[in-house]
Design a protein around this motif. Sequence first.
Motif, PDB file in Angstrom:
ATOM      1  N   ASP A  23       0.863  -1.185   0.000  1.00  0.00           N
ATOM      2  CA  ASP A  23       0.000   0.000   0.000  1.00  0.00           C
ATOM      3  C   ASP A  23       0.896   1.231   0.000  1.00  0.00           C
ATOM      4  OD1 ASP A  23      -2.211  -1.627   0.108  1.00  0.00           O
ATOM      5  OD2 ASP A  23      -2.520  -1.390   2.275  1.00  0.00           O
ATOM      6  N   ALA A  24       0.536   2.217  -0.810  1.00  0.00           N
ATOM      7  CA  ALA A  24       1.339   3.445  -0.879  1.00  0.00           C
ATOM      8  C   ALA A  24       0.437   4.663  -0.848  1.00  0.00           C
ATOM      9  CB  ALA A  24       2.194   3.456  -2.140  1.00  0.00           C
ATOM     10  N   ASP A  25       0.747   5.586   0.043  1.00  0.00           N
ATOM     11  CA  ASP A  25       0.065   6.874   0.143  1.00  0.00           C
ATOM     12  C   ASP A  25       1.129   7.935  -0.116  1.00  0.00           C
ATOM     13  OD1 ASP A  25      -1.174   9.317   1.215  1.00  0.00           O
ATOM     14  OD2 ASP A  25      -2.689   7.963   2.039  1.00  0.00           O
ATOM     15  N   VAL A  26       1.015   8.639  -1.239  1.00  0.00           N
ATOM     16  CA  VAL A  26       2.082   9.527  -1.697  1.00  0.00           C
ATOM     17  C   VAL A  26       1.561  10.958  -1.833  1.00  0.00           C
ATOM     18  CG1 VAL A  26       3.806   9.971  -3.481  1.00  0.00           C
ATOM     19  CG2 VAL A  26       3.128   7.614  -2.969  1.00  0.00           C
ATOM     20  N   THR A  27       2.207  11.885  -1.122  1.00  0.00           N
ATOM     21  CA  THR A  27       1.925  13.307  -1.255  1.00  0.00           C
ATOM     22  C   THR A  27       3.101  13.959  -1.980  1.00  0.00           C
ATOM     23  OG1 THR A  27       0.584  13.367   0.760  1.00  0.00           O
ATOM     24  CG2 THR A  27       1.481  15.466  -0.023  1.00  0.00           C
ATOM     25  N   VAL A  28       2.789  14.739  -3.020  1.00  0.00           N
ATOM     26  CA  VAL A  28       3.839  15.377  -3.817  1.00  0.00           C
ATOM     27  C   VAL A  28       3.624  16.884  -3.820  1.00  0.00           C
ATOM     28  CG1 VAL A  28       5.032  15.447  -6.034  1.00  0.00           C
ATOM     29  CG2 VAL A  28       3.912  13.328  -5.287  1.00  0.00           C
ATOM     30  N   ARG A  29       4.681  17.633  -3.537  1.00  0.00           N
ATOM     31  CA  ARG A  29       4.645  19.096  -3.537  1.00  0.00           C
ATOM     32  C   ARG A  29       5.476  19.593  -4.714  1.00  0.00           C
ATOM     33  NH1 ARG A  29       3.040  20.207   1.885  1.00  0.00           N
ATOM     34  NH2 ARG A  29       3.075  18.243   3.057  1.00  0.00           N
ATOM     35  N   THR A  30       4.860  20.395  -5.561  1.00  0.00           N
ATOM     36  CA  THR A  30       5.530  20.957  -6.731  1.00  0.00           C
ATOM     37  C   THR A  30       5.212  22.443  -6.821  1.00  0.00           C
ATOM     38  OG1 THR A  30       3.661  20.635  -8.249  1.00  0.00           O
ATOM     39  CG2 THR A  30       5.166  18.774  -7.964  1.00  0.00           C
ATOM     40  N   PRO A  31       5.986  23.227  -7.588  1.00  0.00           N
ATOM     41  CA  PRO A  31       5.529  24.586  -7.908  1.00  0.00           C
ATOM     42  C   PRO A  31       4.149  24.512  -8.555  1.00  0.00           C
ATOM     43  CG  PRO A  31       7.805  24.269  -8.582  1.00  0.00           C
ATOM     44  CD  PRO A  31       7.301  22.915  -8.179  1.00  0.00           C
ATOM     45  N   ASP A  32       3.334  25.545  -8.348  1.00  0.00           N
ATOM     46  CA  ASP A  32       1.933  25.444  -8.778  1.00  0.00           C
ATOM     47  C   ASP A  32       1.753  25.329 -10.288  1.00  0.00           C
ATOM     48  OD1 ASP A  32       2.507  28.029  -9.527  1.00  0.00           O
ATOM     49  OD2 ASP A  32       1.154  28.977  -8.097  1.00  0.00           O
TER      50      ASP A  32
END
Length: 260
Positions: A166-175
């Motif tokens: 199971d994988a829960d992935v949050t990704v932050r990028t420039p908008d």
Amino acid sequence: MKKYWKVVGILLGLWGVFAQAEEMPRVASYTIDATYVTEEPGIEAQADITFVEGSKSPKNLTFYLHGELQVSEVRMDGKPVEVAQDLVFYTADYSSVANRIQIEMSGRDLPKKLVIRYAGKINPSVVRAPSNYMRVDRDGVFLRSFLYSVWFPVFLNENEDSYPVDADVTVRTPDTFVAVVTGSRLAERVEDGFRISRWQSLQSNLFNIQLTARPFELMKKDGFHLYVLRDAASRATAAEILSFSAQLEDFFQANYSGHS
């Protein structure tokens, strides 16, 4: 006869090496928070890991990352632990080099939660085929996973078979960028110039947990969704794909619906 005994000695030596290899504990779930850094292109990430219940605690808990990624902190059930890091030959990464990280367990049980913080660059490599395009640069994020680009901690030797997690992935990028991860998108918001996307993949093989981030936009039609680049050619191609997909669905519904 001497050559014979030399061969036997080598084979026995290799057998001894393989016999001493410890069984890797199996991961049950990953919770990953990754940030795409554009100034000096790379990623900064934290992975929270749980293991399958009943997994044995090895003498040395070992995991691998892409060779340019360095671990800055590891915590076992909230307590910091020391790690040893070294570069090794590892064919399950596109560069054929991995950072091997080891934790001496000293008889301790596996933690209920292992937290790993790491960061670094992921540059393109010419070691393998040109189609192995994995990289993080100013154009975006292009990452596959185990057997290609080891962008999250992998508890597998290079020749081992991967397995579902199971994988829960949050990704932050420039908008201006949009992240896409294997699985289902649970949420997305823009905050202080960053786009924050959360994705979930249940019982997906490690091989399939892939990540890309580009200046995408989302196009939809009749329940089909496509992430496309923001140019006329990409939009036109996407429109054709969406139209054909809808026609194909109608055909199957009309001809095969209800058939076993």
